[in-house]
Design a protein around this motif. Structure first.
Motif: not given
Length: 931
Positions: A518-546
């Protein structure tokens, strides 16, 4: 008929009606929700009684933004109508009341709702609006009226009654028309035919509906009707006073569609004769009929509205092919037919069609016709004039004789090899009238037919005149249920006819993917641009890619974060539902990505080679899925360069490429040869093993399970190297074969150039090595390709040995997407398997679901005599992606081709893969919003 009022009085009357309606408070409740509320949840919580009693189809969500858009659209409509009538006094008089009416209609700001049920809205956020400042809800009670609006600017209200059709409502208002636009209370619109000649199956107007009656003016633009219906849809339910007019006690029967059925020859018509009726685009039919001594097997295709094509085999049971060819097998003829609609049916004008039967075949049954059809309710009448076989009775002179003496006599059919256009004989010789009537009986699905045949069966091909043709009148019936139709008739006054037809519309095939997660439901609202901050470079996790791989059905090659973008490489990303599968993948990433990620880029790959790239803006994607915005959400992705290098850290997210395989059933058939219908049911085992980037090994093992190839005795003669006519030997030599076994290497050079090299058993009849290069800009309508192959003919057992014959074959190919109704073309020029040189022209109509109807012809430097029967190579085909009828994702395609004869001239290498297919994700039509 209703009488028109002066423009000023019409406007005053309409304004008075609106004022009375506005004072009619008990019929509607207007509430104003605070901004930021879920509409359905707020309504059921704060106004539960009103939500429980509201007339759901009429529930209106009104917004300030929509009101502004409506004002602009209304002003544009008024300007366009005024401009259309500007230079004509009669047009001005006709449109004056209408313009006054449109000016008086309020700008409601109504926005469409995915669901008008306040409780159902809450089941999914994508169905439920999120309110904004200035939004208003109007909750009407069930109205008691329907409203008819005419071009004369008059409004007639009629009492609403269950299941009373639009024609009854119009009759109560004294309005006579052929077409009406039904605008239901929920805002949906539909154009309805309401006259005897165009009646159709239709919805009844629901309480509160509007009916827009266009002016009876031939040059009135149709797009005005669509826009006026939209204005009425914005008004909500029809309410007001005084009491509506009552409907007549006479209840009209529910209107029905005009039934279409095939004749004995597979074309839309009666029995032996055609009609001017046409199926809608995408319809495919298979018809088998038997009237001694003929058995007709026909495949009918409709690639466009107004065009019908048929290809057929005719088995003549009382004539033999000849002992030297097929023993006691009956004679078989191959033919084709084309019918083109010249005129559409109107109130007084019949539909008119022109047809050519077997214009380029053997000429045994060649003929031409012009036929008209007119409908009156349940009766459909046809009358036509036939030449050649269809006018063989010859009781009328040729009306075209006024153009020259050559039209007076028809040359004797030159029965021969076929494939030669019989242009000189078209529309020549004496003629005969034909026609008849079809009655759609009260028993739905059952139609009776009677016709006058234009053939007296005393001039049959092969001197096979039919004795005892007692009557020119044929009688029959057809019983249709779903895709099946069974026909029974009495023809020539003594011969029984039995026919069976199976039809479907390949353009309308679709299937929900219930077998997929079944398709994933959309449970998060549309996001506004985040304030400038140090960004992660980790990327998607293994379970996200699965989860991403599970939702899209494609393996993930790599994934990483690049600034505010998550980049994901999806391998072997083929198929027809690219947008739907990618949309599911975005849902996973949107749920798991941190707020700082504002974009998702998907690099679509084949065997580890990047082919195309699509980018999705996160906020724009999430907004219509988090709350209903008035329009059904579609995947809005844009093409991007595939040149995005991955950081070394992304290697942690590179799973090992895995092989795959499976088992399936295969079916082969051969129709129309001297040996009759031949078939084979086979079991297949397929396997694919990735090697290194862009390289893979692939093979297929096949075993025949059930067949009648013991009847396959005929080997066609040939004056060319036998590259295809030894098909009997390849099919009967061994029960277990290896039709395909090859190594392939795919590469990309720069942004738009690809290459493919391959070696092995490339097809059941040939093995060798070759390479292909393709220039295909992403999103472009043009592409150019070149392939060169050195191959040897395989042994008949399809194992590892080869025969002595070797050849170099290859082509330069140009691809063109015309952009017109899905029409695509391909031209290939080069050398074929028999060493002959020439060109192949292929055209096809591609529908939105990926299905195709197409044809191709090949002409080489081989003479017609050397080529053999058929003169040149040609075929028509239907291609349907498995996605269209399976409940699971598939990259496979079902292709059925009708190739009248298998000959050695013009033979092409049938490779497992082509760069055109492997780079399909670069096609703009693979993404629905691009169409």
């Amino acid at each position: 008929m209703s009488r028109s009022l002066p423009v000023g009085l019409t406007a005053l009357a309409w304004a008075a009606m609106q004022a009375v309606q506005a004072q009619d408070a008990p019929t509607s409740l207007t509430v104003t929700p605070p901004p930021g509320q879920r509409l359905g949840a707020w309504l059921t919580q704060h106004h539960p009684e009103a939500a429980a009693t509201v007339y759901e189809p009429g529930l209106m969500w009104q917004s300030t933004a929509a009101r502004r858009a409506q004002r602009q659209a209304r002003e544009a409509l008024l300007r366009d109508i005024s401009a259309w009538a500007a230079d004509d006094a009669l047009r001005k008089a006709q449109t004056g009341p209408l313009l006054a009416l449109l000016r008086e209609l309020p700008l409601t700001g109504r926005r469409p709702l995915a669901s008008t049920d306040p409780w159902r809205m809450q089941t999914a956020s994508g169905l439920e609006p999120l309110t904004a400042e200035g939004d208003v809800l109007v909750l009407p009670q069930r109205p008691e009226r329907l409203r008819v609006v005419t071009a004369k600017g008059l409004a007639c209200d009629v009492q609403a009654q269950p299941e009373r059709i639009a024609a009854d409502v119009l009759r109560a208002c004294g309005v006579s028309t052929d077409w009406v636009w039904l605008v239901q209370a929920d805002g949906s619109t539909q154009r309805l035919g309401v006259a005897d000649w165009n009646a159709q199956r239709q919805q009844a107007p629901a309480p509160g509906a509007w009916l827009w009656v266009p002016p009876d003016t031939p040059d009135w633009p149709e797009h005005f009707n669509t826009r006026i219906a939209q204005v009425l849809a914005e008004q909500g339910v029809a309410e007001g006073t005084p009491a509506p007019r009552p409907l007549s006690e006479t209840i009209s029967p529910p209107p029905r569609d005009l039934p279409l059925s095939t004749n004995d020859w597979g074309m839309t018509g009666l029995l032996q004769t055609p009609s001017a009726r046409m199926p809608e685009a995408g319809r495919v039919a298979l018809t088998v009929s038997r009237t001694w001594p003929y058995t007709q097997t026909s495949a009918t295709l409709s690639p466009f509205d107004g065009l019908e094509l048929a290809v057929r085999y005719t088995h003549i049971s009382n004539k033999l092919y000849g002992p030297s060819i097929a023993g006691d097998q009956g004679y078989k003829d191959k033919s084709s037919e084309i019918k083109l609609r010249l005129l559409d049916e109107g109130r007084w004008q019949p539909a008119l069609a022109l047809g050519l039967r077997d214009p380029g075949g053997t000429g045994l049954f060649a003929g031409e016709y012009l036929v008209a059809s007119k409908r009156w309710g349940s009766l459909d009448l046809s009358l036509g004039l036939g030449w050649g076989y269809l006018g063989a009775r010859g009781n009328l002179a040729n009306p075209l004789a006024v153009l020259g003496d050559r039209f007076q006599q028809r040359a004797q059919a030159d029965v021969g090899r076929g494939g030669t256009a019989h242009l000189k004989g078209l529309f020549t010789g004496r003629t005969a009238l034909f026609g008849g009537v079809q009655w759609h009986t009260p028993w739905d699905g059952l139609s009776l037919k009677a016709e006058l045949d234009g053939n007296d069966y005393q001039h049959e091909p092969l001197n096979n005149n039919v004795d005892g043709a007692r009557s020119p009148v044929n009688l029959g019936l057809v019983w249709q249920r779903g895709p099946w139709a069974l026909s029974l008739g009495l023809e020539r006054g003594r011969q029984w006819m039995l026919g069976l037809s199976l039809h479907t519309n390949v353009a309308q095939m679709s299937r929900s993917k219930s077998a997929e997660p079944a398709p994933w439901p959309v449970s998060r609202p549309a996001l506004l641009p985040a304030p400038s901050a140090a960004r992660s470079t980790a990327g998607p996790s293994a379970d996200t890619l699965q989860a991403l791989a599970l939702q899209t059905g494609w393996p993930v090659a790599r994934a990483w974060q690049d600034g505010a973008t998550w980049v994901v490489e999806l391998d072997n990303s083929q198929g027809n539902s690219l947008d739907e599968r990618l949309d599911r993948g975005v849902a996973v990433l949107h749920e798991r990505a941190p707020d700082e990620v504002q974009q998702f880029q998907f690099i679509l790959m084949q065997q580890g080679v990047a082919v195309s790239s699509r980018s999705v803006a996160r906020q724009a994607w999430a907004a219509p899925r988090w709350s209903w915005t008035g329009h059904a959400p579609v995947l809005d992705s844009t093409p991007e360069s595939v040149q995005r290098p991955a950081p070394d850290s992304a290697e942690a997210h590179r799973p090992a490429r895995q092989g795959n395989g499976g088992f399936s059933l295969g079916y082969q058939q051969h129709v129309g040869g001297p040996d009759g219908y031949l078939y084979a049911l086979s079991a297949r085992a397929q396997g694919q093993l990735p090697l290194w980037e862009g390289a893979w090994a692939q093979g297929t093992l096949q075993a025949r399970l059930l067949d009648n190839y013991e009847r396959y005795r005929y080997t066609a003669p040939s004056a060319l190297p036998r590259v295809r006519t030894l098909v009997r030997e390849y099919l009967t030599q061994a029960r277990v074969t290896l039709p395909y076994a090859q190594l392939s290497q795919l590469n990309r050079w720069g942004e738009d150039v690809f290459s493919l090299a391959y070696v092995g058993a490339l097809e059941p009849m040939f093995a060798g090595a070759g390479a292909e290069v393709l220039w295909r800009p992403q999103g472009g309508r043009w592409a150019l390709g070149l392939d060169v192959n050195r191959v040897a003919q395989r042994e008949f057992d399809q194992r590892w040995d080869v025969r002595d014959y070797r050849v170099t074959t290859g082509h330069v190919s140009a691809y063109w997407d015309t952009g017109w109704q899905g029409l695509e073309a391909k031209v290939s020029v080069g050398q074929y398997l028999a060493g002959d040189r020439g060109a192949t022209m292929e055209v096809s109509r591609r529908f939105a679901n990926g299905a195709r109807i197409g044809a191709w012809v090949t002409k080489t430097n081989v003479s017609s005599a050397a080529f053999g029967e058929g003169s040149f190579d040609k075929a028509v085909y239907v291609s349907i992606p498995f996605d269209a009828f399976l409940s699971a994702w598939s990259t496979q395609t079902l292709s059925v081709a009708w190739q009248p004869l298998i000959r050695d001239g013009g033979a092409r290498l049938n490779k497992l893969h082509t760069l055109w297919n492997l780079t399909g994700s670069r096609d703009p039509r693979a993404w629905r919003q691009a169409e």
